[in-house]
Write a protein that holds these residues in place. Structure first.
Motif, PDB file in Angstrom:
ATOM      1  N   MET A   1       0.848  -1.178   0.000  1.00 40.24           N
ATOM      2  CA  MET A   1       0.000   0.000   0.000  1.00 40.24           C
ATOM      3  C   MET A   1       0.889   1.235   0.000  1.00 40.24           C
ATOM      4  SD  MET A   1      -3.190  -1.177   0.235  1.00 40.24           S
ATOM      5  CE  MET A   1      -4.216   0.118   0.844  1.00 40.24           C
ATOM      6  N   THR A   2       0.463   2.227  -0.737  1.00 40.48           N
ATOM      7  CA  THR A   2       1.147   3.511  -0.769  1.00 40.48           C
ATOM      8  C   THR A   2       0.163   4.568  -0.268  1.00 40.48           C
ATOM      9  OG1 THR A   2       2.447   2.841  -2.684  1.00 40.48           O
ATOM     10  CG2 THR A   2       2.310   5.195  -2.230  1.00 40.48           C
ATOM     11  N   TYR A   3       0.627   5.377   0.681  1.00 41.77           N
ATOM     12  CA  TYR A   3      -0.228   6.414   1.264  1.00 41.77           C
ATOM     13  C   TYR A   3       0.358   7.787   0.982  1.00 41.77           C
ATOM     14  CZ  TYR A   3      -2.172   2.476   3.824  1.00 41.77           C
ATOM     15  OH  TYR A   3      -2.762   1.293   4.153  1.00 41.77           O
ATOM     16  N   THR A   4      -0.534   8.762   0.765  1.00 45.97           N
ATOM     17  CA  THR A   4      -0.117  10.134   0.492  1.00 45.97           C
ATOM     18  C   THR A   4      -0.913  11.085   1.378  1.00 45.97           C
ATOM     19  OG1 THR A   4       0.318   9.603  -1.821  1.00 45.97           O
ATOM     20  CG2 THR A   4       0.037  11.931  -1.285  1.00 45.97           C
ATOM     21  N   ALA A   5      -0.223  12.044   1.968  1.00 48.90           N
ATOM     22  CA  ALA A   5      -0.850  13.134   2.708  1.00 48.90           C
ATOM     23  C   ALA A   5      -0.152  14.412   2.266  1.00 48.90           C
ATOM     24  CB  ALA A   5      -0.696  12.943   4.216  1.00 48.90           C
ATOM     25  N   SER A   6      -0.940  15.412   1.849  1.00 51.06           N
ATOM     26  CA  SER A   6      -0.332  16.651   1.376  1.00 51.06           C
ATOM     27  C   SER A   6      -1.205  17.847   1.727  1.00 51.06           C
ATOM     28  CB  SER A   6      -0.141  16.601  -0.141  1.00 51.06           C
ATOM     29  OG  SER A   6       0.382  17.825  -0.611  1.00 51.06           O
ATOM     30  N   ARG A   7      -0.528  18.937   2.071  1.00 51.04           N
ATOM     31  CA  ARG A   7      -1.200  20.228   2.291  1.00 51.04           C
ATOM     32  C   ARG A   7      -0.885  21.199   1.157  1.00 51.04           C
ATOM     33  NH1 ARG A   7      -0.051  21.575   8.598  1.00 51.04           N
ATOM     34  NH2 ARG A   7      -1.558  20.160   9.480  1.00 51.04           N
ATOM     35  N   ASP A   8      -0.171  20.746   0.140  1.00 59.89           N
ATOM     36  CA  ASP A   8       0.240  21.607  -0.970  1.00 59.89           C
ATOM     37  C   ASP A   8      -0.990  22.217  -1.644  1.00 59.89           C
ATOM     38  OD1 ASP A   8       0.757  22.346  -3.774  1.00 59.89           O
ATOM     39  OD2 ASP A   8       2.776  21.609  -3.365  1.00 59.89           O
ATOM     40  N   PRO A   9      -1.135  23.545  -1.601  1.00 55.57           N
ATOM     41  CA  PRO A   9      -2.336  24.183  -2.149  1.00 55.57           C
ATOM     42  C   PRO A   9      -2.490  23.988  -3.659  1.00 55.57           C
ATOM     43  CG  PRO A   9      -0.775  25.839  -1.361  1.00 55.57           C
ATOM     44  CD  PRO A   9      -0.226  24.505  -0.976  1.00 55.57           C
ATOM     45  N   LEU A  10      -1.400  23.907  -4.391  1.00 58.26           N
ATOM     46  CA  LEU A  10      -1.505  23.690  -5.838  1.00 58.26           C
ATOM     47  C   LEU A  10      -2.010  22.283  -6.145  1.00 58.26           C
ATOM     48  CD1 LEU A  10       1.743  25.484  -7.085  1.00 58.26           C
ATOM     49  CD2 LEU A  10      -0.621  26.320  -7.166  1.00 58.26           C
ATOM     50  N   LEU A  11      -1.502  21.294  -5.431  1.00 57.00           N
ATOM     51  CA  LEU A  11      -1.969  19.926  -5.609  1.00 57.00           C
ATOM     52  C   LEU A  11      -3.445  19.817  -5.248  1.00 57.00           C
ATOM     53  CD1 LEU A  11      -1.537  16.877  -6.110  1.00 57.00           C
ATOM     54  CD2 LEU A  11      -0.902  16.708  -3.702  1.00 57.00           C
ATOM     55  N   ILE A  12      -3.813  20.399  -4.126  1.00 59.64           N
ATOM     56  CA  ILE A  12      -5.203  20.319  -3.673  1.00 59.64           C
ATOM     57  C   ILE A  12      -6.139  21.018  -4.657  1.00 59.64           C
ATOM     58  CG2 ILE A  12      -6.802  21.080  -1.858  1.00 59.64           C
ATOM     59  CD1 ILE A  12      -4.467  20.440   0.125  1.00 59.64           C
ATOM     60  N   ALA A  13      -5.747  22.152  -5.193  1.00 61.09           N
ATOM     61  CA  ALA A  13      -6.573  22.846  -6.184  1.00 61.09           C
ATOM     62  C   ALA A  13      -6.778  21.971  -7.417  1.00 61.09           C
ATOM     63  CB  ALA A  13      -5.932  24.176  -6.570  1.00 61.09           C
ATOM     64  N   ALA A  14      -5.722  21.307  -7.854  1.00 55.80           N
ATOM     65  CA  ALA A  14      -5.827  20.430  -9.028  1.00 55.80           C
ATOM     66  C   ALA A  14      -6.708  19.219  -8.728  1.00 55.80           C
ATOM     67  CB  ALA A  14      -4.440  19.977  -9.467  1.00 55.80           C
ATOM     68  N   VAL A  15      -6.544  18.636  -7.555  1.00 57.42           N
ATOM     69  CA  VAL A  15      -7.332  17.468  -7.172  1.00 57.42           C
ATOM     70  C   VAL A  15      -8.810  17.825  -7.110  1.00 57.42           C
ATOM     71  CG1 VAL A  15      -7.821  15.937  -5.212  1.00 57.42           C
ATOM     72  CG2 VAL A  15      -5.470  16.261  -5.978  1.00 57.42           C
ATOM     73  N   LYS A  16      -9.128  18.999  -6.565  1.00 58.24           N
ATOM     74  CA  LYS A  16     -10.528  19.408  -6.437  1.00 58.24           C
ATOM     75  C   LYS A  16     -11.196  19.608  -7.792  1.00 58.24           C
ATOM     76  CE  LYS A  16     -11.521  22.456  -3.362  1.00 58.24           C
ATOM     77  NZ  LYS A  16     -11.531  23.620  -2.471  1.00 58.24           N
ATOM     78  N   LYS A  17     -10.403  19.821  -8.836  1.00 57.34           N
ATOM     79  CA  LYS A  17     -10.947  20.007 -10.185  1.00 57.34           C
ATOM     80  C   LYS A  17     -11.060  18.694 -10.952  1.00 57.34           C
ATOM     81  CE  LYS A  17      -9.204  24.699 -10.684  1.00 57.34           C
ATOM     82  NZ  LYS A  17      -8.285  25.571 -11.423  1.00 57.34           N
ATOM     83  N   ALA A  18     -10.628  17.607 -10.350  1.00 56.68           N
ATOM     84  CA  ALA A  18     -10.658  16.304 -11.029  1.00 56.68           C
ATOM     85  C   ALA A  18     -12.094  15.896 -11.333  1.00 56.68           C
ATOM     86  CB  ALA A  18      -9.974  15.252 -10.165  1.00 56.68           C
ATOM     87  N   PRO A  19     -12.306  15.280 -12.475  1.00 61.10           N
ATOM     88  CA  PRO A  19     -13.655  14.799 -12.805  1.00 61.10           C
ATOM     89  C   PRO A  19     -14.173  13.849 -11.719  1.00 61.10           C
ATOM     90  CG  PRO A  19     -12.178  14.565 -14.685  1.00 61.10           C
ATOM     91  CD  PRO A  19     -11.332  14.968 -13.508  1.00 61.10           C
ATOM     92  N   GLY A  20     -15.422  14.029 -11.355  1.00 61.05           N
ATOM     93  CA  GLY A  20     -16.033  13.161 -10.363  1.00 61.05           C
ATOM     94  C   GLY A  20     -15.900  13.616  -8.926  1.00 61.05           C
ATOM     95  N   THR A  21     -15.160  14.696  -8.676  1.00 54.12           N
ATOM     96  CA  THR A  21     -15.014  15.199  -7.313  1.00 54.12           C
ATOM     97  C   THR A  21     -16.357  15.766  -6.846  1.00 54.12           C
ATOM     98  OG1 THR A  21     -12.699  15.721  -7.677  1.00 54.12           O
ATOM     99  CG2 THR A  21     -13.775  16.829  -5.838  1.00 54.12           C
ATOM    100  N   SER A  22     -16.753  15.412  -5.636  1.00 58.79           N
ATOM    101  CA  SER A  22     -18.022  15.901  -5.103  1.00 58.79           C
ATOM    102  C   SER A  22     -17.941  16.019  -3.592  1.00 58.79           C
ATOM    103  CB  SER A  22     -19.148  14.929  -5.477  1.00 58.79           C
ATOM    104  OG  SER A  22     -18.911  13.668  -4.893  1.00 58.79           O
ATOM    105  N   LYS A  23     -18.850  16.772  -3.029  1.00 60.20           N
ATOM    106  CA  LYS A  23     -18.947  16.866  -1.568  1.00 60.20           C
ATOM    107  C   LYS A  23     -19.475  15.540  -1.057  1.00 60.20           C
ATOM    108  CE  LYS A  23     -18.609  21.536  -0.939  1.00 60.20           C
ATOM    109  NZ  LYS A  23     -17.377  21.986  -0.421  1.00 60.20           N
ATOM    110  N   GLY A  24     -18.962  15.144   0.086  1.00 60.31           N
ATOM    111  CA  GLY A  24     -19.399  13.878   0.648  1.00 60.31           C
ATOM    112  C   GLY A  24     -18.755  13.642   1.986  1.00 60.31           C
ATOM    113  N   GLN A  25     -18.490  12.382   2.263  1.00 59.24           N
ATOM    114  CA  GLN A  25     -17.893  12.014   3.544  1.00 59.24           C
ATOM    115  C   GLN A  25     -16.662  11.152   3.318  1.00 59.24           C
ATOM    116  OE1 GLN A  25     -20.780  10.032   5.945  1.00 59.24           O
ATOM    117  NE2 GLN A  25     -21.813  11.913   6.517  1.00 59.24           N
ATOM    118  N   ALA A  26     -15.662  11.437   4.105  1.00 61.08           N
ATOM    119  CA  ALA A  26     -14.468  10.602   4.148  1.00 61.08           C
ATOM    120  C   ALA A  26     -14.774   9.409   5.043  1.00 61.08           C
ATOM    121  CB  ALA A  26     -13.298  11.405   4.709  1.00 61.08           C
ATOM    122  N   PRO A  27     -13.949   8.377   5.004  1.00 61.43           N
ATOM    123  CA  PRO A  27     -14.133   7.279   5.959  1.00 61.43           C
ATOM    124  C   PRO A  27     -14.171   7.829   7.384  1.00 61.43           C
ATOM    125  CG  PRO A  27     -12.499   6.682   4.330  1.00 61.43           C
ATOM    126  CD  PRO A  27     -12.827   8.136   4.107  1.00 61.43           C
TER     127      PRO A  27
END
Length: 95
Positions: A1-27
């Motif tokens: 298993m590979t795990y990633t944790a990041s606070r990088d604002p540029l990465l997070i901005a790009a991730v939030k624009k990914a197709p299929g991103t929606s509001k919801g619940q984390a585990p």
């Protein structure tokens, strides 16, 4: 298993624009922006936190040989729980 944790604002901005991103619940029930089964962006006191996990072929093969290994979702939930504590994201779940 590979795990990633990041606070990088540029990465997070790009991730939030990914197709299929929606509001919801984390585990664990925390409010999150969900990108996939094992990819979430959580709101935290110090800003947003991106968490993701990937299982490789070795994990899949090991699960076949050892069915008592936890499923991927259980591993990701454990990662989210421990990481949110480490990064000060609080413990309250959305009700």
């Amino acid at each position: 298993m590979t795990y990633t944790a990041s606070r990088d604002p540029l990465l997070i901005a790009a991730v939030k624009k990914a197709p299929g991103t929606s509001k919801g619940q984390a585990p664990g029930g925390r409010e999150a922006e969900v990108v996939g089964r094992a990819r979430v962006v959580l709101p935290c006191a110090q800003g947003r936190l991106y968490l993701a996990s990937e299982s490789g072929l070795r994990y899949s093969e090991a699960r076949k040989r050892h069915p008592d290994l936890p499923p991927k979702d259980t591993c990701f939930e454990s990662f989210v729980k421990s990481t949110t504590g480490t990064f000060g994201c609080g413990t309250s779940a959305r009700r």
